[in-house]
Design a protein around this motif. Structure first.
Motif, PDB file in Angstrom:
ATOM      1  N   SER A  71       0.815  -1.217   0.000  1.00 49.54           N
ATOM      2  CA  SER A  71       0.000   0.000   0.000  1.00 49.54           C
ATOM      3  C   SER A  71       0.849   1.268   0.000  1.00 49.54           C
ATOM      4  N   THR A  72       2.155   1.134   0.211  1.00 49.22           N
ATOM      5  CA  THR A  72       3.025   2.315   0.253  1.00 49.22           C
ATOM      6  C   THR A  72       3.537   2.725  -1.128  1.00 49.22           C
ATOM      7  N   ILE A  73       3.266   1.908  -2.149  1.00 46.56           N
ATOM      8  CA  ILE A  73       3.761   2.190  -3.500  1.00 46.56           C
ATOM      9  C   ILE A  73       2.623   2.683  -4.384  1.00 46.56           C
ATOM     10  N   ASN A  74       2.890   3.715  -5.187  1.00 40.35           N
ATOM     11  CA  ASN A  74       1.899   4.204  -6.137  1.00 40.35           C
ATOM     12  C   ASN A  74       1.557   3.121  -7.162  1.00 40.35           C
ATOM     13  N   ALA A  75       0.327   3.141  -7.629  1.00 44.32           N
ATOM     14  CA  ALA A  75      -0.142   2.105  -8.552  1.00 44.32           C
ATOM     15  C   ALA A  75       0.660   2.102  -9.854  1.00 44.32           C
ATOM     16  N   ASP A  76       0.982   3.305 -10.392  1.00 45.52           N
ATOM     17  CA  ASP A  76       1.723   3.346 -11.650  1.00 45.52           C
ATOM     18  C   ASP A  76       3.136   2.790 -11.492  1.00 45.52           C
ATOM     19  N   ASN A  77       3.761   3.056 -10.331  1.00 49.01           N
ATOM     20  CA  ASN A  77       5.081   2.477 -10.064  1.00 49.01           C
ATOM     21  C   ASN A  77       5.012   0.966  -9.945  1.00 49.01           C
ATOM     22  N   MET A  78       3.961   0.463  -9.313  1.00 46.64           N
ATOM     23  CA  MET A  78       3.795  -0.972  -9.127  1.00 46.64           C
ATOM     24  C   MET A  78       3.598  -1.669 -10.479  1.00 46.64           C
ATOM     25  N   ILE A  79       2.747  -1.091 -11.318  1.00 41.11           N
ATOM     26  CA  ILE A  79       2.490  -1.689 -12.631  1.00 41.11           C
ATOM     27  C   ILE A  79       3.770  -1.705 -13.469  1.00 41.11           C
ATOM     28  N   PHE A  80       4.508  -0.580 -13.436  1.00 42.06           N
ATOM     29  CA  PHE A  80       5.754  -0.514 -14.198  1.00 42.06           C
ATOM     30  C   PHE A  80       6.735  -1.576 -13.732  1.00 42.06           C
ATOM     31  N   PHE A  81       6.882  -1.742 -12.425  1.00 36.56           N
ATOM     32  CA  PHE A  81       7.859  -2.707 -11.926  1.00 36.56           C
ATOM     33  C   PHE A  81       7.454  -4.136 -12.263  1.00 36.56           C
ATOM     34  N   VAL A  82       6.161  -4.443 -12.227  1.00 34.32           N
ATOM     35  CA  VAL A  82       5.715  -5.802 -12.559  1.00 34.32           C
ATOM     36  C   VAL A  82       6.083  -6.138 -13.994  1.00 34.32           C
ATOM     37  N   PHE A  83       5.764  -5.240 -14.931  1.00 31.18           N
ATOM     38  CA  PHE A  83       6.094  -5.499 -16.333  1.00 31.18           C
ATOM     39  C   PHE A  83       7.611  -5.517 -16.546  1.00 31.18           C
ATOM     40  N   MET A  84       8.318  -4.634 -15.848  1.00 28.45           N
ATOM     41  CA  MET A  84       9.767  -4.615 -15.951  1.00 28.45           C
ATOM     42  C   MET A  84      10.371  -5.922 -15.446  1.00 28.45           C
ATOM     43  N   SER A  85       9.802  -6.492 -14.391  1.00 29.77           N
ATOM     44  CA  SER A  85      10.306  -7.744 -13.818  1.00 29.77           C
ATOM     45  C   SER A  85      10.162  -8.893 -14.804  1.00 29.77           C
ATOM     46  N   PHE A  86       9.020  -8.932 -15.507  1.00 31.64           N
ATOM     47  CA  PHE A  86       8.843  -9.965 -16.533  1.00 31.64           C
ATOM     48  C   PHE A  86       9.947  -9.859 -17.595  1.00 31.64           C
ATOM     49  N   GLY A  87      10.166  -8.631 -18.072  1.00 32.49           N
ATOM     50  CA  GLY A  87      11.164  -8.425 -19.112  1.00 32.49           C
ATOM     51  C   GLY A  87      12.580  -8.710 -18.647  1.00 32.49           C
ATOM     52  N   VAL A  88      12.915  -8.268 -17.434  1.00 29.24           N
ATOM     53  CA  VAL A  88      14.272  -8.456 -16.913  1.00 29.24           C
ATOM     54  C   VAL A  88      14.560  -9.938 -16.676  1.00 29.24           C
ATOM     55  N   PHE A  89      13.605 -10.654 -16.107  1.00 28.55           N
ATOM     56  CA  PHE A  89      13.817 -12.086 -15.869  1.00 28.55           C
ATOM     57  C   PHE A  89      14.063 -12.831 -17.179  1.00 28.55           C
ATOM     58  N   LEU A  90      13.227 -12.553 -18.180  1.00 27.21           N
ATOM     59  CA  LEU A  90      13.383 -13.226 -19.470  1.00 27.21           C
ATOM     60  C   LEU A  90      14.692 -12.828 -20.151  1.00 27.21           C
ATOM     61  N   LEU A  91      15.107 -11.569 -19.986  1.00 25.25           N
ATOM     62  CA  LEU A  91      16.372 -11.113 -20.567  1.00 25.25           C
ATOM     63  C   LEU A  91      17.543 -11.828 -19.917  1.00 25.25           C
ATOM     64  N   TRP A  92      17.559 -11.856 -18.575  1.00 26.65           N
ATOM     65  CA  TRP A  92      18.639 -12.552 -17.860  1.00 26.65           C
ATOM     66  C   TRP A  92      18.701 -14.027 -18.251  1.00 26.65           C
TER      67      TRP A  92
END
Length: 399
Positions: free
Chosen positions: A291-312
Motif C-alpha cells: 500500500s506504500t507504492i503508487n499504482a503506476d510504479n507498481m504496474i511498471f515494476f511488474v512489467f519490468m520484472s517480466f522483461g528483466v527475468f526473461l532477458l537474464w
C-alpha cells in the motif's frame, strides 16, 4: 533408421493427448461436412485433456497463486511474524536440502564441485551481469525524479546484486531434467559469497550522488551481524541437512530410492518451497508494504520484472550454449535470473539501518514481487526446456 528416429521424436512430444480433429476427419471422410459448421466432440475432448495436463504439470504454479491469494486476505499476527519466519526459513530449506542430499549421488555432486571454470562463469553472471543491467534500468528511470519512488529504485539495485536462490533452483532444474547437482553446487557457492559480494556491489552502486540515494543513511551499518546470521542459516539449513542426506543415501541406498523415487516423497521439497513463498507474501501483506507504492510504479515494476527475468535467462542460455551441454545450460538458465529475498531482506535491514520503516518496506517490495514472477515464469518455462532437453534422445539408449 530415419523412420525409427521420427517415431521416437513423435513419442517424446505426445503428452497423452487424444487424436486431433484432422486425424478424425481422415478416418471418416463423411464427417467433413459437419466438422466445418460444428466443432467435433473429439476436438473439445482434446482441449479438455490438454487443460487437465497443463494443470497437473503446473500444479506448483496453481497452488502458489492460491497461497498468495490467501496471504492477501488472512495474515499471521504481527507479534508472531518473527518466529514464523525463523521456523519456516530454517525447517523448509533444511528439508529441501536433505532431500537433495538423499537423491543426488555423491559421485555426481563431487564432479560438479570440481568444475571451477563453470563456477566462475555462473557466478559472474549472477552478480556482475544482473547487477549491471539492474543499475542501467535504474539510471534510465532516474532521469525523471517524478517518475519512480527513490526507495523502489534502491530496491531494484539491491535485487540485481543478490545471489541466486537457495532452494528454488534445484526444484525447477529437476522439473526441467537439467543438471540438479550443478544447480545445487551453484546455489550453495552463490549464497556463501553473497554476504561479501552483494554487500560490496550494493555499496558501489549506491555510493553515487544520484538523487534517489539521498534517502539512505550516510554511514552504512555493520556487516558483522549480517555475516553471522547468513552463515548460521547456511550451516543449519543447507550444509548440515545436505551432509546428513548424503550419509543416509549411502548407508541405505535401497530405502532412500524407495522412499523418494517410488513413493514420490521428493515432492515434499516443492511443498516446502511453497511454504517459503507463502510466508514471504504473508509478511509483506501483514506489514501493508504494497500500500506504500503508487499504482503506476507498481504496474511498471511488474512489467519490468517480466522483461528483466526473461532477458537474464535468455542471455544465460545464449552464453551457455557456446560450450555447455543441454542439462548444464538448463541449470545455468535457472541460476542466473533467480534472486533470493532470504538474503536481501536482512542485508538491507542492517545496511540501511536508520531509514524510515516505510522506505525500508519499499526497498523490500521489488524482492517480494520478483520472487512470485520468477517462480511463475520458471514453472511455465520448464515445459519447453524439458522438451528441448529430451529432443533427439533415444529413450531405449537412456534406459
Amino acid at each position: 533408421m530415419a523412420e525409427e528416429k521420427a517415431s521416437s521424436h513423435d513419442q517424446q512430444f505426445r503428452i497423452a493427448l487424444p487424436l486431433t480433429a484432422n486425424s478424425q476427419t481422415e478416418a471418416n471422410p463423411q464427417s467433413t461436412g459437419t466438422a466445418a459448421s460444428k466443432p467435433s466432440p473429439s476436438r473439445a475432448l482434446r482441449v479438455w485433456h490438454s487443460l487437465l495436463w497443463l494443470i497437473k504439470d503446473q500444479w506448483f504454479l496453481v497452488v502458489m497463486l492460491i497461497l498468495i491469494l490467501i496471504a492477501s486476505q488472512v495474515q499471521v499476527p504481527g507479534s508472531q511474524q518473527r518466529i514464523k519466519q525463523k521456523i519456516i526459513g530454517y525447517l523448509a530449506v533444511a528439508l529441501i536440502f536433505f532431500i537433495n542430499g538423499c537423491t543426488i549421488p555423491s559421485r555426481v555432486l563431487l564432479q560438479n564441485i570440481k568444475r571451477w571454470d563453470l563456477h566462475l562463469f555462473v557466478q559472474a553472471q549472477c552478480y556482475l551481469l544482473t547487477s549491471a543491467i539492474a543499475y542501467g534500468i535504474v539510471s534510465a528511470c532516474a532521469t525523471n525524479p517524478k517518475f519512480m519512488d527513490p526507495a523502489l529504485l534502491i530496491g531494484i539495485i539491491v535485487l540485481g546484486c543478490l545471489p541466486t536462490t537457495i532452494s528454488f533452483n534445484t526444484i525447477m532444474t529437476r522439473k526441467s531434467n537439467g543438471n540438479t547437482a550443478l544447480t545445487l553446487t551453484q546455489s550453495t557457492i552463490g549464497n556463501f559469497l553473497g554476504p561479501f559480494i552483494s554487500t560490496a556491489l550494493i555499496r558501489i552502486y549506491t555510493s553515487t550522488d544520484a538523487w534517489y540515494t539521498e534517502i539512505l543513511p550516510k554511514n552504512m551499518g555493520s556487516y558483522g551481524e549480517t555475516y553471522r546470521k547468513v552463515f548460521a542459516q547456511l550451516g543449519f539449513s543447507v550444509f548440515l541437512p545436505l551432509f546428513v542426506g548424503q550419509i543416509v543415501m549411502n548407508a541405505f541406498p535401497a530405502l532412500t530410492k524407495k522412499v523418494f523415487a517410488d513413493w514420490k516423497m521428493s515432492k515434499l521439497s516443492s511443498l516446502s518451497l511453497l511454504t517459503l513463498i507463502w510466508q514471504t507474501y504473508d509478511e509483506a501483506f501483514q506489514s501493508r508494504a504494497f500500500s506504500t507504492i503508487n499504482a503506476d510504479n507498481m504496474i511498471f515494476f511488474v512489467f519490468m520484472s517480466f522483461g528483466v527475468f526473461l532477458l537474464w535467462m535468455a542471455l544465460s542460455i545464449i552464453f551457455s550454449r557456446i560450450w555447455l551441454s543441454k542439462e548444464d545450460t538448463i541449470s545455468v538458465a535457472f541460476c542466473v535470473p533467480s534472486k533470493t529475498p532470504a538474503m536481501g531482506v536482512p542485508l538491507t535491514t542492517i545496511m540501511f539501518a536508520g531509514i524510515s520503516a516505510v522506505d525500508q518496506s519499499k526497498i523490500h517490495i521489488p524482492m517480494v514481487i520478483f520472487q512470485g514472477i520468477q517462480t511463475g515464469l520458471s514453472s511455465l518455462i520448464s515445459i519447453p526446456l524439458r522438451m528441448w532437453q529430451a529432443h533427439g534422445k533415444n529413450p531405449a539408449t537412456e534406459e
